[in-house]
Design a protein around this motif. Structure first.
Motif, PDB file in Angstrom:
ATOM      1  N   UNK A  19      13.734  10.327   2.295  1.00 24.53           N
ATOM      2  CA  UNK A  19      14.769  10.570   2.464  1.00 24.53           C
ATOM      3  C   UNK A  19      14.991  12.468   1.669  1.00 24.53           C
ATOM      4  N   UNK A  20      14.027  12.910   1.261  1.00 20.01           N
ATOM      5  CA  UNK A  20      14.042  14.113   1.053  1.00 20.01           C
ATOM      6  C   UNK A  20      13.954  15.603   2.715  1.00 20.01           C
ATOM      7  N   UNK A  21      12.538  14.697   3.579  1.00 19.42           N
ATOM      8  CA  UNK A  21      12.502  15.369   4.294  1.00 19.42           C
ATOM      9  C   UNK A  21      13.675  15.047   5.505  1.00 19.42           C
ATOM     10  N   UNK A  22      14.593  13.713   5.165  1.00 19.91           N
ATOM     11  CA  UNK A  22      15.292  13.779   5.509  1.00 19.91           C
ATOM     12  C   UNK A  22      16.727  14.482   6.003  1.00 19.91           C
ATOM     13  N   UNK A  23      16.762  15.161   5.120  1.00 24.72           N
ATOM     14  CA  UNK A  23      17.789  16.497   4.230  1.00 24.72           C
ATOM     15  C   UNK A  23      18.190  16.824   5.366  1.00 24.72           C
ATOM     16  N   UNK A  24      17.575  17.656   5.997  1.00 23.81           N
ATOM     17  CA  UNK A  24      17.996  18.783   7.083  1.00 23.81           C
ATOM     18  C   UNK A  24      17.955  18.056   8.549  1.00 23.81           C
ATOM     19  N   UNK A  25      18.402  16.973   9.180  1.00 28.21           N
ATOM     20  CA  UNK A  25      18.082  16.061   9.775  1.00 28.21           C
ATOM     21  C   UNK A  25      19.305  16.237  10.816  1.00 28.21           C
ATOM     22  N   UNK A  26      19.655  16.790  11.246  1.00 28.26           N
ATOM     23  CA  UNK A  26      21.474  16.630  12.401  1.00 28.26           C
ATOM     24  C   UNK A  26      21.018  15.150  12.916  1.00 28.26           C
ATOM     25  N   UNK A  27      21.582  14.041  12.865  1.00 23.37           N
ATOM     26  CA  UNK A  27      21.672  13.288  13.809  1.00 23.37           C
ATOM     27  C   UNK A  27      22.740  13.774  14.992  1.00 23.37           C
ATOM     28  N   UNK A  28      23.918  14.100  15.198  1.00 21.70           N
ATOM     29  CA  UNK A  28      24.427  15.165  16.240  1.00 21.70           C
ATOM     30  C   UNK A  28      24.460  15.471  16.963  1.00 21.70           C
ATOM     31  N   UNK A  29      23.085  16.475  16.464  1.00 20.08           N
ATOM     32  CA  UNK A  29      22.869  16.942  17.365  1.00 20.08           C
ATOM     33  C   UNK A  29      21.510  16.674  17.863  1.00 20.08           C
ATOM     34  N   UNK A  30      21.190  15.522  17.728  1.00 20.49           N
ATOM     35  CA  UNK A  30      19.952  14.933  17.913  1.00 20.49           C
ATOM     36  C   UNK A  30      20.023  14.932  19.577  1.00 20.49           C
ATOM     37  N   UNK A  31      21.208  13.671  19.186  1.00 14.96           N
ATOM     38  CA  UNK A  31      20.900  12.836  20.379  1.00 14.96           C
ATOM     39  C   UNK A  31      21.429  13.103  21.726  1.00 14.96           C
ATOM     40  N   UNK A  32      21.345  14.128  21.765  1.00 15.60           N
ATOM     41  CA  UNK A  32      20.952  14.229  23.625  1.00 15.60           C
ATOM     42  C   UNK A  32      19.947  14.746  23.891  1.00 15.60           C
ATOM     43  N   UNK A  33      18.738  14.528  22.724  1.00 15.22           N
ATOM     44  CA  UNK A  33      17.722  14.040  22.756  1.00 15.22           C
ATOM     45  C   UNK A  33      17.360  12.822  23.308  1.00 15.22           C
ATOM     46  N   UNK A  34      18.174  11.730  23.054  1.00  9.71           N
ATOM     47  CA  UNK A  34      17.982   9.781  22.765  1.00  9.71           C
ATOM     48  C   UNK A  34      18.120  10.085  24.707  1.00  9.71           C
ATOM     49  N   UNK A  35      17.056   9.596  25.649  1.00  6.91           N
ATOM     50  CA  UNK A  35      17.672   9.642  26.895  1.00  6.91           C
ATOM     51  C   UNK A  35      17.623   8.422  27.026  1.00  6.91           C
TER      52      UNK A  35
ATOM     53  N   UNK B  24       1.426  -0.849   0.464  1.00  7.90           N
ATOM     54  CA  UNK B  24      -0.336  -0.044   0.357  1.00  7.90           C
ATOM     55  C   UNK B  24       0.917   0.889   0.429  1.00  7.90           C
ATOM     56  N   UNK B  25       1.815   1.650  -1.333  1.00  2.66           N
ATOM     57  CA  UNK B  25       2.339   2.647  -1.732  1.00  2.66           C
ATOM     58  C   UNK B  25       1.988   3.808  -0.589  1.00  2.66           C
ATOM     59  N   UNK B  26       2.798   4.754  -0.503  1.00  4.46           N
ATOM     60  CA  UNK B  26       2.482   6.290  -0.215  1.00  4.46           C
ATOM     61  C   UNK B  26       3.654   7.375  -0.147  1.00  4.46           C
ATOM     62  N   UNK B  27       3.094   7.465  -1.735  1.00  2.00           N
ATOM     63  CA  UNK B  27       4.141   7.925  -2.295  1.00  2.00           C
ATOM     64  C   UNK B  27       4.709   9.735  -1.446  1.00  2.00           C
ATOM     65  N   UNK B  28       3.602  10.316  -1.679  1.00  2.00           N
ATOM     66  CA  UNK B  28       3.386  11.378  -0.802  1.00  2.00           C
ATOM     67  C   UNK B  28       3.668  11.957   0.216  1.00  2.00           C
ATOM     68  N   UNK B  29       3.276  10.909   1.088  1.00  2.00           N
ATOM     69  CA  UNK B  29       3.040  10.658   2.792  1.00  2.00           C
ATOM     70  C   UNK B  29       4.260   9.656   3.527  1.00  2.00           C
ATOM     71  N   UNK B  30       5.039   9.151   2.995  1.00  2.00           N
ATOM     72  CA  UNK B  30       6.022   8.613   3.364  1.00  2.00           C
ATOM     73  C   UNK B  30       6.863   8.982   4.474  1.00  2.00           C
ATOM     74  N   UNK B  31       7.139  10.121   5.083  1.00  2.00           N
ATOM     75  CA  UNK B  31       7.725  10.563   6.015  1.00  2.00           C
ATOM     76  C   UNK B  31       7.965  10.178   7.612  1.00  2.00           C
ATOM     77  N   UNK B  32       8.885  11.318   8.226  1.00  2.00           N
ATOM     78  CA  UNK B  32       8.983  11.120   9.603  1.00  2.00           C
ATOM     79  C   UNK B  32       8.202  10.877   9.969  1.00  2.00           C
TER      80      UNK B  32
END
Length: 223
Positions: free
Chosen positions: A184-200, A75-83
């Motif tokens: 992957x278009x929606x993830x281009x601005x994601x900074x995985x290093x900056x996100x680490x403090x959010x993961x507890x 059931x593909x989601x071509x426009x809505x498979x966002x994070x």
């Protein structure tokens, strides 16, 4: 099997096995059989991996298994498979089994989504990622690959070549491939290093020692 409604209105079956802390496991609970299983074995993939994981973990955890990858392909989601939408789907699965707290395991792009889940909710008790790095992830590279895959799906199909790579036998539709471009278009601005403090929560990441993908000649114009 119980079903859960996802963000696009489609449904997914879930299978609950065992008792203990809840573990969300986005795997196919049924072994793949026939020619597809033979093709998977050629590339070192266990056609019964999901079932093996469920059996191995259900003596300690309440395993909630659901074939999310299979669902988005059927059931593909071509426009809505966002994070954000995928995270809402995972939380809907957790809600359906009454799990306020839960661990999550994912492999490859489903591991990537586990990282997104960990930054968007405080309900995770543990995060296990396989086959995708939590730091310096290849988001730009994966956008190139998924865009190339989409372009190939849109092009007239030629007969497979003898020297084609492992992806040549995978016939995906335009909608199936476009949804991963959306992701992957929606993830281009994601900074995985900056996100680490959010993961507890406690976390574990593992990768293969030679996790490489070799692309055949037909990809030369795309990558």
């Amino acid at each position: 099997m119980p079903e859960v409604r996802l963000h696009d209105g489609s449904t997914i079956e879930i299978e609950v096995t065992g008792t203990g802390p809840t573990l969300l496991l986005p795997v196919n609970p049924r072994p793949v059989e026939g020619p597809q299983a033979d093709e998977m074995r050629k590339y070192g993939v266990d056609p019964a991996l999901g079932q093996s994981l469920i059996k191995g973990l259900s003596d300690t955890f309440r395993v909630v298994a659901f074939n999310y990858e299979g669902q988005v392909l059927s059931a593909p989601k071509p426009e809505t498979l966002t994070p954000a939408n995928i995270v809402s789907d995972l939380l809907a699965v957790a809600d359906s089994v009454g799990a306020d707290r839960f661990a999550y395991y994912g492999y490859s792009w489903l591991a990537l989504i586990g990282l997104q889940l960990a930054t968007r909710t405080d309900r995770l008790s543990a995060l296990i990622m396989g086959g995708f790095p939590p730091l310096d992830g290849p988001y730009k590279e994966m956008l190139r690959v998924t865009t190339a895959t989409y372009e190939i799906a849109c092009a007239p199909q030629a007969e497979p070549q003898q020297d084609d790579d492992e992806w040549s036998s995978v016939a995906l539709s335009q909608d199936q491939t476009r949804q991963f471009v959306t992701l992957y278009e929606a993830l281009q601005s994601f900074d995985d290093r900056a996100a680490q403090p959010q993961i507890t929560c406690p976390r574990l990441c593992f990768v293969g020692s030679a996790d490489e993908i070799h692309y055949g000649p037909k990809w030369a114009m795309c990558l």
